[in-house]
Design a protein around this motif. Structure first.
Motif, PDB file in Angstrom:
ATOM      1  N   VAL A 149      53.617  19.261  40.336  1.00 35.88           N
ATOM      2  CA  VAL A 149      53.798  18.079  41.096  1.00 35.88           C
ATOM      3  C   VAL A 149      54.137  18.271  42.449  1.00 35.88           C
ATOM      4  N   PRO A 150      53.412  18.004  43.466  1.00 30.00           N
ATOM      5  CA  PRO A 150      53.639  17.957  44.925  1.00 30.00           C
ATOM      6  C   PRO A 150      54.878  17.000  45.442  1.00 30.00           C
ATOM      7  N   LYS A 151      55.755  17.666  46.146  1.00 27.44           N
ATOM      8  CA  LYS A 151      56.787  16.742  47.107  1.00 27.44           C
ATOM      9  C   LYS A 151      56.461  16.887  48.117  1.00 27.44           C
ATOM     10  N   THR A 152      56.008  15.685  48.598  1.00 28.76           N
ATOM     11  CA  THR A 152      55.213  15.532  49.949  1.00 28.76           C
ATOM     12  C   THR A 152      56.586  14.922  51.122  1.00 28.76           C
ATOM     13  N   GLY A 153      55.875  14.895  52.307  1.00 26.65           N
ATOM     14  CA  GLY A 153      57.067  14.628  53.239  1.00 26.65           C
ATOM     15  C   GLY A 153      57.453  13.393  53.036  1.00 26.65           C
ATOM     16  N   PHE A 154      56.859  12.069  52.773  1.00 27.84           N
ATOM     17  CA  PHE A 154      57.080  10.632  52.415  1.00 27.84           C
ATOM     18  C   PHE A 154      58.339  10.951  51.383  1.00 27.84           C
ATOM     19  N   MET A 155      58.004  11.601  50.321  1.00 28.83           N
ATOM     20  CA  MET A 155      59.055  11.786  49.432  1.00 28.83           C
ATOM     21  C   MET A 155      60.245  12.223  49.426  1.00 28.83           C
ATOM     22  N   ILE A 156      60.143  13.371  50.403  1.00 26.62           N
ATOM     23  CA  ILE A 156      61.351  14.302  50.683  1.00 26.62           C
ATOM     24  C   ILE A 156      62.070  13.391  51.860  1.00 26.62           C
ATOM     25  N   GLU A 157      61.584  12.550  52.795  1.00 23.46           N
ATOM     26  CA  GLU A 157      62.161  11.846  53.815  1.00 23.46           C
ATOM     27  C   GLU A 157      62.929  10.891  52.974  1.00 23.46           C
ATOM     28  N   SER A 158      62.450  10.245  51.859  1.00 25.40           N
ATOM     29  CA  SER A 158      63.126   9.434  51.205  1.00 25.40           C
ATOM     30  C   SER A 158      64.373   9.881  50.430  1.00 25.40           C
ATOM     31  N   TRP A 193      60.182   7.811  46.409  1.00 27.09           N
ATOM     32  CA  TRP A 193      59.063   8.684  45.626  1.00 27.09           C
ATOM     33  C   TRP A 193      57.824   8.536  45.725  1.00 27.09           C
ATOM     34  N   ASN A 194      57.553   8.117  47.313  1.00 27.62           N
ATOM     35  CA  ASN A 194      56.142   7.635  47.432  1.00 27.62           C
ATOM     36  C   ASN A 194      55.317   8.828  48.071  1.00 27.62           C
ATOM     37  N   ALA A 195      54.007   8.653  48.161  1.00 29.90           N
ATOM     38  CA  ALA A 195      53.533  10.043  48.909  1.00 29.90           C
ATOM     39  C   ALA A 195      52.472   9.314  49.946  1.00 29.90           C
ATOM     40  N   ILE A 196      52.298  10.187  50.886  1.00 31.97           N
ATOM     41  CA  ILE A 196      51.389   9.730  52.030  1.00 31.97           C
ATOM     42  C   ILE A 196      50.829  11.377  52.356  1.00 31.97           C
ATOM     43  N   PHE A 231      45.423   9.756  51.934  1.00 31.77           N
ATOM     44  CA  PHE A 231      45.875   8.905  50.697  1.00 31.77           C
ATOM     45  C   PHE A 231      47.302   8.414  50.791  1.00 31.77           C
ATOM     46  N   VAL A 232      47.586   7.288  50.199  1.00 28.02           N
ATOM     47  CA  VAL A 232      49.009   7.003  50.105  1.00 28.02           C
ATOM     48  C   VAL A 232      49.046   6.524  48.665  1.00 28.02           C
ATOM     49  N   ALA A 233      50.161   6.793  47.826  1.00 23.67           N
ATOM     50  CA  ALA A 233      50.431   6.788  46.565  1.00 23.67           C
ATOM     51  C   ALA A 233      51.900   6.299  46.314  1.00 23.67           C
ATOM     52  N   LYS A 234      51.892   5.049  45.859  1.00 22.47           N
ATOM     53  CA  LYS A 234      53.376   4.370  45.782  1.00 22.47           C
ATOM     54  C   LYS A 234      53.416   3.759  44.553  1.00 22.47           C
ATOM     55  N   PRO A 235      54.148   4.222  43.647  1.00 18.15           N
ATOM     56  CA  PRO A 235      54.967   5.571  43.912  1.00 18.15           C
ATOM     57  C   PRO A 235      53.978   6.680  43.554  1.00 18.15           C
ATOM     58  N   GLN A 236      54.425   7.900  43.700  1.00 19.32           N
ATOM     59  CA  GLN A 236      53.734   8.907  43.660  1.00 19.32           C
ATOM     60  C   GLN A 236      53.234   9.499  42.360  1.00 19.32           C
ATOM     61  N   ILE A 237      54.028   9.123  41.191  1.00 19.68           N
ATOM     62  CA  ILE A 237      53.731   9.223  39.815  1.00 19.68           C
ATOM     63  C   ILE A 237      53.141   8.034  39.378  1.00 19.68           C
ATOM     64  N   PRO A 238      51.785   8.129  38.840  1.00 22.97           N
ATOM     65  CA  PRO A 238      51.154   6.939  38.214  1.00 22.97           C
ATOM     66  C   PRO A 238      51.834   6.447  37.053  1.00 22.97           C
ATOM     67  N   PRO A 239      51.834   5.108  36.726  1.00 20.17           N
ATOM     68  CA  PRO A 239      51.001   4.044  37.368  1.00 20.17           C
ATOM     69  C   PRO A 239      51.538   3.661  38.693  1.00 20.17           C
ATOM     70  N   ARG A 240      50.714   3.136  39.697  1.00 21.11           N
ATOM     71  CA  ARG A 240      51.357   2.831  41.019  1.00 21.11           C
ATOM     72  C   ARG A 240      51.027   1.314  41.478  1.00 21.11           C
ATOM     73  N   ASN A 241      51.551   0.953  42.238  1.00 24.22           N
ATOM     74  CA  ASN A 241      51.710  -0.146  42.912  1.00 24.22           C
ATOM     75  C   ASN A 241      50.552  -0.230  44.229  1.00 24.22           C
ATOM     76  N   VAL A 242      50.656   1.107  44.960  1.00 22.19           N
ATOM     77  CA  VAL A 242      49.460   1.467  46.023  1.00 22.19           C
ATOM     78  C   VAL A 242      48.968   2.718  45.657  1.00 22.19           C
ATOM     79  N   TYR A 285      58.099   8.166  57.529  1.00 23.31           N
ATOM     80  CA  TYR A 285      56.835   8.418  56.861  1.00 23.31           C
ATOM     81  C   TYR A 285      56.504   6.969  56.464  1.00 23.31           C
ATOM     82  N   GLU A 286      57.466   6.080  56.199  1.00 26.41           N
ATOM     83  CA  GLU A 286      57.128   4.669  55.896  1.00 26.41           C
ATOM     84  C   GLU A 286      56.299   3.925  56.947  1.00 26.41           C
TER      85      GLU A 286
END
Length: 427
Positions: free
Chosen positions: A318-327, A351-354, A366-377, A410-411
């Protein structure tokens, strides 16, 4: 009451902004020291551009000691040999010791090239994981252009960072077209992902459709569910597996330029420390980014242990993206502030991803909120605006590091991408 001592181990994307944000949150209550190997921050997301000669490496560098000093943060570039959590101490590479009250581990990974015979920049393939590697990859690319041969690009089994692999493939295609050489350079994308666009996240929006279409349009062949058995000079040996993990087909892929994202593991300084890291050396953390055994240790970014999104025939991380790291950074800074106020930590990372995946002449976001499915975005899009956005992002983030800014970014970036699909950055 004297100030406590917080040590941040690592000065990449996560460690650098963690030092700034923790210092801002605890000024007057704690002194902060950064321990890293070397004295420079490098904007690693732009390394694919270095590999084709679009960026000079010096443009991606920030010399950290004077920046840190300006913000009252101590810095050493000696590097850590071993973390000794039972004594709240870090052994440095020059045999000296540094004590801490709280430790924030943000080392990033060790690149596990040695797990595949003949793999990596010390052997037969190039790398874009470090800017120095990307410089060597550019020299190899110029050799390829003088003597066109096939390219093999992608990721090895166990990799957990796929965006740069797709970026590299598409950027190579763009540059070769500019040089009128694309027709002489067949390209194959090799990946352990079960499908193109999985990204270690089981896809985001229509990344499968977008990236498959991009590959077809650019005449890039692909092999999924792939594991690399070994690499020889100019030849990569790959096995494609079935859904049950059994061997399906073997390939001997000739190449004149080859780059696969490697598997990661924890750095030697934390591997094998019982209660701190897992067998791969990744740091164990709970929901507050806190180690369950050593309660004065926090960790963030690529160095932490995260289980995969689900089983795959070939290991996919699983990647750790910048959005997730900043959070994670913001949660740790807030939790440390609570501890200094005599409270228990309560802040959790979102733990969201952009991701802005640049292709040189376009790209996919892409934007994934949260990063791990199921997601709200669960959103993805494509267009030239992604390429322009990444140029702006590079400029903005390097300024952020140079100025010592601790404000989360990132947000704000995600809201811009979702709202207008176009980014404007202040100069």
């Amino acid at each position: 009451m004297s100030e406590s001592h917080i040590v941040v181990l690592g000065a990449g994307l996560g460690g650098t902004i963690a030092a700034y944000e923790i210092r801002a949150a605890l000024k007057g209550k704690a002194r902060v020291t950064v321990v890293s190997k070397g004295e420079d921050y490098w904007f690693v997301p732009s390394n694919p551009w270095v590999a084709v000669g679009w960026r000079e490496p010096e443009a991606l560098r920030v010399h950290l000691p004077p920046v840190m000093a300006k913000h009252g943060i101590a810095y050493t570039g000696i590097g850590a040999r071993k973390v000794h959590p039972e004594s709240n101490r870090i052994e440095l590479n020059d045999n000296s010791l540094i004590d801490y009250d709280y430790l924030v581990i943000a080392t990033g990974p060790e690149l596990a090239y040695d797990e595949i015979a003949g793999f990596g920049p010390d052997h037969h393939t190039v790398s874009i994981c470090e800017t120095a590697h990307a410089v060597a990859a550019h020299a190899k690319f110029e050799e390829l252009c003088a003597n066109p041969r096939p390219i093999v690009v992608g990721a090895a089994q166990g990799a957990s960072c796929f965006g740069p692999a797709y970026e590299m493939a598409m950027t190579l295609d763009t540059e070769l077209k500019k040089r009128k050489l694309r027709d002489k350079v067949p390209m194959t994308f090799v990946t352990p992902e079960p499908y193109v666009g999985h990204l270690g996240l089981d896809g985001v929006g229509d990344t499968k459709g977008l990236l498959e279409s991009e590959m077809r349009n650019r005449h890039i062949k692909w092999i999924t569910n792939a594991k690399v058995t070994s690499v020889d000079d100019g030849m990569m040996h790959v096995t494609e597996v079935n859904d049950d993990g059994s061997d399906k087909k073997t390939y001997d892929l000739p190449f004149g330029w080859g780059m696969l994202m490697p598997p990661f593991r924890g750095i030697a300084a934390v591997r094998g420390v019982e209660g701190l890291s897992n067998p791969r050396g990744f740091i164990l953390t709970g929901k507050h980014q806190r180690n369950p055994t050593y309660r004065n240790i926090f960790a963030l970014g690529v160095c932490i242990a995260i289980p995969p999104t689900g089983p795959t025939p070939v290991p996919v991380g699983v990647p750790k993206t910048g959005f997730m790291i900043e959070s994670m950074v913001s949660a740790i800074a807030a939790n440390l502030k609570q501890l200094h106020n005599g409270e228990e930590p309560s802040n959790e990372a979102t733990w969201n991803a952009i991701c802005l995946a640049d292709f040189g002449d376009g790209g996919v976001a892409f934007v994934a909120k949260p990063q791990i499915p199921p997601r709200n975005v669960n959103w993805s899009s494509e267009g030239k605006w992604v390429h322009l956005a990444k140029i702006g992002f590079e400029k903005y983030f390097l300024r952020k590091v140079r100025m010592g800014e601790s404000e989360p970014f990132y947000e704000k970036l995600a809201l811009h991408v979702l709202g207008i699909k176009k980014l404007r950055f202040d100069n």
